[in-house]
Design a protein around this motif. Structure first.
Motif, PDB file in Angstrom:
ATOM      1  N   CYS A 149      -2.078  11.079  -1.792  1.00  0.00           N
ATOM      2  CA  CYS A 149      -2.925  10.342  -0.855  1.00  0.00           C
ATOM      3  C   CYS A 149      -2.054   9.703   0.213  1.00  0.00           C
ATOM      4  O   CYS A 149      -0.869   9.440   0.014  1.00  0.00           O
ATOM      5  CB  CYS A 149      -3.742   9.268  -1.582  1.00  0.00           C
ATOM      6  SG  CYS A 149      -2.752   7.930  -2.289  1.00  0.00           S
ATOM      7  N   ASP A 150      -2.658   9.457   1.342  1.00  0.00           N
ATOM      8  CA  ASP A 150      -1.999   8.715   2.409  1.00  0.00           C
ATOM      9  C   ASP A 150      -2.089   7.228   2.065  1.00  0.00           C
ATOM     10  O   ASP A 150      -3.081   6.769   1.509  1.00  0.00           O
ATOM     11  CB  ASP A 150      -2.696   8.994   3.742  1.00  0.00           C
ATOM     12  CG  ASP A 150      -1.943   8.397   4.908  1.00  0.00           C
ATOM     13  OD1 ASP A 150      -2.106   7.178   5.145  1.00  0.00           O
ATOM     14  OD2 ASP A 150      -1.191   9.128   5.579  1.00  0.00           O
ATOM     15  N   TRP A 151      -1.062   6.475   2.387  1.00  0.00           N
ATOM     16  CA  TRP A 151      -1.084   5.045   2.047  1.00  0.00           C
ATOM     17  C   TRP A 151      -2.250   4.323   2.694  1.00  0.00           C
ATOM     18  O   TRP A 151      -2.706   3.275   2.198  1.00  0.00           O
ATOM     19  CB  TRP A 151       0.247   4.380   2.419  1.00  0.00           C
ATOM     20  CG  TRP A 151       0.546   4.305   3.898  1.00  0.00           C
ATOM     21  CD1 TRP A 151       1.272   5.177   4.642  1.00  0.00           C
ATOM     22  CD2 TRP A 151       0.127   3.270   4.796  1.00  0.00           C
ATOM     23  NE1 TRP A 151       1.333   4.774   5.957  1.00  0.00           N
ATOM     24  CE2 TRP A 151       0.640   3.592   6.072  1.00  0.00           C
ATOM     25  CE3 TRP A 151      -0.624   2.110   4.664  1.00  0.00           C
ATOM     26  CZ2 TRP A 151       0.417   2.800   7.191  1.00  0.00           C
ATOM     27  CZ3 TRP A 151      -0.850   1.313   5.788  1.00  0.00           C
ATOM     28  CH2 TRP A 151      -0.326   1.661   7.024  1.00  0.00           C
ATOM     29  N   ARG A 152      -2.764   4.869   3.804  1.00  0.00           N
ATOM     30  CA  ARG A 152      -3.899   4.232   4.484  1.00  0.00           C
ATOM     31  C   ARG A 152      -5.189   4.320   3.671  1.00  0.00           C
ATOM     32  O   ARG A 152      -6.151   3.601   3.945  1.00  0.00           O
ATOM     33  CB  ARG A 152      -4.095   4.860   5.867  1.00  0.00           C
ATOM     34  CG  ARG A 152      -2.922   4.632   6.812  1.00  0.00           C
ATOM     35  CD  ARG A 152      -3.063   5.433   8.091  1.00  0.00           C
ATOM     36  NE  ARG A 152      -1.895   5.296   8.947  1.00  0.00           N
ATOM     37  CZ  ARG A 152      -0.779   6.003   8.809  1.00  0.00           C
ATOM     38  NH1 ARG A 152      -0.681   6.896   7.836  1.00  0.00           N
ATOM     39  NH2 ARG A 152       0.244   5.812   9.627  1.00  0.00           N
ATOM     40  N   GLN A 153      -5.218   5.210   2.680  1.00  0.00           N
ATOM     41  CA  GLN A 153      -6.383   5.307   1.798  1.00  0.00           C
ATOM     42  C   GLN A 153      -6.369   4.253   0.691  1.00  0.00           C
ATOM     43  O   GLN A 153      -7.338   4.109  -0.045  1.00  0.00           O
ATOM     44  CB  GLN A 153      -6.433   6.692   1.146  1.00  0.00           C
ATOM     45  CG  GLN A 153      -6.694   7.843   2.101  1.00  0.00           C
ATOM     46  CD  GLN A 153      -6.628   9.175   1.377  1.00  0.00           C
ATOM     47  OE1 GLN A 153      -5.602   9.869   1.398  1.00  0.00           O
ATOM     48  NE2 GLN A 153      -7.715   9.529   0.713  1.00  0.00           N
TER      49      GLN A 153
ATOM     50  N   ARG B 160       0.841  -1.210   0.000  1.00  0.00           N
ATOM     51  CA  ARG B 160       0.000   0.000   0.000  1.00  0.00           C
ATOM     52  C   ARG B 160       0.870   1.252   0.000  1.00  0.00           C
ATOM     53  O   ARG B 160       0.564   2.243  -0.673  1.00  0.00           O
ATOM     54  CB  ARG B 160      -0.936  -0.022   1.211  1.00  0.00           C
ATOM     55  CG  ARG B 160      -1.939  -1.179   1.175  1.00  0.00           C
ATOM     56  CD  ARG B 160      -2.570  -1.419   2.531  1.00  0.00           C
ATOM     57  NE  ARG B 160      -3.494  -0.347   2.902  1.00  0.00           N
ATOM     58  CZ  ARG B 160      -3.969  -0.182   4.134  1.00  0.00           C
ATOM     59  NH1 ARG B 160      -3.579  -0.993   5.119  1.00  0.00           N
ATOM     60  NH2 ARG B 160      -4.805   0.800   4.391  1.00  0.00           N
TER      61      ARG B 160
ATOM     62  N   GLN C  76     -13.493  14.999  -2.443  1.00  0.00           N
ATOM     63  CA  GLN C  76     -13.455  13.593  -2.024  1.00  0.00           C
ATOM     64  C   GLN C  76     -14.651  12.804  -2.567  1.00  0.00           C
ATOM     65  O   GLN C  76     -15.351  12.092  -1.840  1.00  0.00           O
ATOM     66  CB  GLN C  76     -13.413  13.498  -0.493  1.00  0.00           C
ATOM     67  CG  GLN C  76     -12.138  14.037   0.132  1.00  0.00           C
ATOM     68  CD  GLN C  76     -10.928  13.154  -0.145  1.00  0.00           C
ATOM     69  OE1 GLN C  76     -10.832  12.022   0.336  1.00  0.00           O
ATOM     70  NE2 GLN C  76     -10.002  13.639  -0.953  1.00  0.00           N
TER      71      GLN C  76
ATOM     72  N   LEU D 183     -13.370   4.828   3.868  1.00  0.00           N
ATOM     73  CA  LEU D 183     -12.320   3.842   4.115  1.00  0.00           C
ATOM     74  C   LEU D 183     -12.740   2.786   5.132  1.00  0.00           C
ATOM     75  O   LEU D 183     -12.626   1.578   4.874  1.00  0.00           O
ATOM     76  CB  LEU D 183     -11.045   4.545   4.579  1.00  0.00           C
ATOM     77  CG  LEU D 183      -9.813   3.658   4.747  1.00  0.00           C
ATOM     78  CD1 LEU D 183      -9.488   2.942   3.445  1.00  0.00           C
ATOM     79  CD2 LEU D 183      -8.625   4.494   5.210  1.00  0.00           C
ATOM     80  N   ASP D 184     -13.239   3.197   6.283  1.00  0.00           N
ATOM     81  CA  ASP D 184     -13.595   2.235   7.332  1.00  0.00           C
ATOM     82  C   ASP D 184     -14.670   1.270   6.862  1.00  0.00           C
ATOM     83  O   ASP D 184     -14.618   0.062   7.150  1.00  0.00           O
ATOM     84  CB  ASP D 184     -14.069   2.971   8.587  1.00  0.00           C
ATOM     85  CG  ASP D 184     -12.935   3.694   9.305  1.00  0.00           C
ATOM     86  OD1 ASP D 184     -11.759   3.376   9.014  1.00  0.00           O
ATOM     87  OD2 ASP D 184     -13.223   4.582  10.124  1.00  0.00           O
TER      88      ASP D 184
ATOM     89  N   PRO E 130     -11.839   7.875  -0.649  1.00  0.00           N
ATOM     90  CA  PRO E 130     -12.038   9.039   0.221  1.00  0.00           C
ATOM     91  C   PRO E 130     -12.018   8.598   1.681  1.00  0.00           C
ATOM     92  O   PRO E 130     -12.437   7.477   2.014  1.00  0.00           O
ATOM     93  CB  PRO E 130     -13.432   9.543  -0.199  1.00  0.00           C
ATOM     94  CG  PRO E 130     -13.647   9.016  -1.582  1.00  0.00           C
ATOM     95  CD  PRO E 130     -12.941   7.688  -1.614  1.00  0.00           C
ATOM     96  N   ASP E 131     -11.536   9.459   2.550  1.00  0.00           N
ATOM     97  CA  ASP E 131     -11.428   9.109   3.968  1.00  0.00           C
ATOM     98  C   ASP E 131     -12.744   8.629   4.555  1.00  0.00           C
ATOM     99  O   ASP E 131     -12.775   7.702   5.365  1.00  0.00           O
ATOM    100  CB  ASP E 131     -10.925  10.315   4.770  1.00  0.00           C
ATOM    101  CG  ASP E 131      -9.468  10.631   4.486  1.00  0.00           C
ATOM    102  OD1 ASP E 131      -8.713   9.691   4.189  1.00  0.00           O
ATOM    103  OD2 ASP E 131      -9.087  11.817   4.529  1.00  0.00           O
ATOM    104  N   CYS E 132     -13.847   9.253   4.121  1.00  0.00           N
ATOM    105  CA  CYS E 132     -15.142   8.932   4.714  1.00  0.00           C
ATOM    106  C   CYS E 132     -15.630   7.523   4.369  1.00  0.00           C
ATOM    107  O   CYS E 132     -16.532   7.005   5.027  1.00  0.00           O
ATOM    108  CB  CYS E 132     -16.190   9.963   4.293  1.00  0.00           C
ATOM    109  SG  CYS E 132     -16.465  10.038   2.506  1.00  0.00           S
TER     110      CYS E 132
END
Length: 482
Positions: free
Chosen positions: A174-178, A159, A308, A336-337, A332-334
């Motif tokens: 982007c952040d790798w967590r995305q 990632r 986003q 991801l979870d 998008p961050d919203c």
């Protein structure tokens, strides 16, 4: 009487595409079916034919074995290999001979590239030795922790490598967590549709489109909104007119599949404004943007996304090889979870070791060097095939050369139906596809889609000649009728 190979075995393609043994098998089978070879006719011996064609005896032996396995030929001690006398009415087989036949001697489930097959990278020049070295290296590094349940979002170093690559090559910060690793493009698309769509929601689809996208949307019970394509890409205004409150859009902005055009900047901005206003999402399928031959690759639509609303989808199927079945989403961050939770709940089915190998391949710089080499190679192969097709067909075809991509669109000057043209081509071992089969509701015209990535430059004239001979029963007849 022994039949000499002469034109029967002319134009064999010796690199890429269909194996030589399969090509020989197809040529002899078609000759038997058409009556060119009659029951009782003697075929050249394996030794003689191998010498005349300058190929290994094993190659000819494999072709003869396939023919014998399907009853086309028999071996007699004195007469050698002959066309089976039981085929008294061989010409009656002609219709069946026009259809591809899978030999029972080949293990089921193993596919060979067809000539000019769409969607495949250059399998013949993949750096297998280097890839094997990375595999061995990762195997030696394995530890007990690698045997635990994998992270549902994907192997963390992979990632991170993807995020770094996208930042430098596609302009995506982007952040790798995305980054979420998926089971190829199709796995990522299915996941997104499962989360974002409810039964009956409207979804924009390009017209013409990539068929698996249409199939996935229909399976998700979406109501398709077919948005036509012109020289500037998807007609966003038409999509808004048809369905302003659609839930999402699936687009190929860098290199539209299959027409090859790019979505213009004004329309990119219009698409993003619509998504923000409609609270909709755009799935950006960036399937082959790495292969652009004029100027630098275009920035991704995701790089312009301030609200986003864009889900970026990439794949290693075109840059490495499709057998990996690895792709990725930038979310998008919203979202991801939710995506990770659904992935964990359903089981991603991803191979953790394959992810480690790709991560190592990227981290050591092999991936970037491989892409650079393939861009140069594809530019040369595309130019060679286009020149060969032009020399063979002349003014009877038009070739639409876009700035990038992995395929060509051939437009025939006659009124031949592209479905019939593609059928004849496929019967002779080509992977060509009719353009009209990609249409949803709008007429995009007639054309033949052909890949060039596995067509070696030296083979281009033979491939073009073989294609002309395969399809001339339709294209030549139509031209004369005009």
């Amino acid at each position: 009487m022994m039949k000499r190979p002469n034109r029967l075995t002319a134009d064999l393609v010796r690199s890429g595409g269909m194996p030589l043994s399969r090509q020989l098998y197809e040529r002899f089978r078609r000759a038997i079916a058409s009556g060119q070879l009659r029951p009782g006719d003697r075929l050249p011996s394996i030794r003689v034919l191998a010498a005349e064609l300058a190929m290994a005896r094993g190659t000819v032996d494999a072709a003869y074995a396939m023919l014998a396995g399907e009853g086309y030929v028999v071996t007699r001690s004195q007469a050698g290999t002959i066309v089976s006398p039981e085929l008294r009415d061989a010409a009656a087989l002609d219709d069946d001979a026009m259809r591809p036949v899978r030999s029972s001697s080949r293990p089921s489930g193993r596919a060979e590239p067809l000539l000019l097959q769409m969607g495949l990278p250059a399998i013949d020049l993949f750096p297998r030795k280097l890839w094997t070295h990375v595999i061995a290296q990762e195997a030696r590094r394995s530890s007990a922790s690698d045997m635990m349940y994998p992270d549902p979002a994907g192997f963390e170093p992979l990632r991170q490598a993807i995020a770094a690559y996208l930042a430098s090559s596609r302009g995506i910060a982007c952040d790798w967590r995305q980054v979420l690793v998926t089971n190829g493009f199709q796995g990522g698309l299915d996941l997104a549709l499962r989360i974002l769509l409810r039964r009956g929601d409207r979804a924009w689809i390009e017209d013409p489109c990539f068929p698996p996208v249409r199939a996935a949307l229909e399976l998700a019970h979406a109501r398709l909104v077919a948005v036509p394509i012109d020289s500037d890409g998807m007609q966003v205004g038409e999509g808004i007119r048809q369905a302003r409150r659609a839930r999402l859009a699936v687009v190929t902005p860098s290199h539209q599949s299959p027409l090859g055009v790019s979505l213009s900047l004004p329309r990119r901005m219009e698409l993003l404004r619509w998504a923000n206003q409609a609270n909709a999402y755009v799935i950006e399928d960036d399937y082959d943007s790495e292969f652009r031959f004029v100027g630098r690759p275009l920035p991704a639509l995701k790089s312009l996304d301030r609200g986003q609303r864009v889900i970026y989808s990439g794949t290693f199927s075109k840059t490495l090889f499709p057998g990996l079945r690895l792709g990725y989403l930038v979310l998008p961050d919203c979202l991801l979870d939710n995506f990770i939770a659904v992935t964990a709940g359903h089981g991603s089915g991803l191979n953790p070791f394959a992810q480690r190998v790709v991560a190592g391949f990227m981290a050591e710089g092999h991936f970037a060097r491989h892409l650079k080499r393939m861009r140069k190679l594809y530019a040369a192969r595309r130019a060679a095939l286009a020149a060969a097709l032009t020399a063979e067909f002349g003014e009877r075809i038009g070739i639409e050369l876009q700035p990038g991509g992995m395929h060509l669109l051939l437009r025939f000057m006659s009124r031949a139906q592209d479905t019939k043209v593609a059928q004849l081509a496929r019967a002779d071992g080509f992977g060509a596809e009719p353009l009209s089969s990609r249409c949803v509701r709008n007429d995009c015209g007639q054309g033949l889609l052909v890949g060039f990535t596995n067509a070696a430059e030296a083979d281009a004239p033979a491939i073009a000649r073989r294609l002309r001979r395969a399809i001339e029963p339709v294209t030549e007849r139509r031209t004369r009728a005009d």
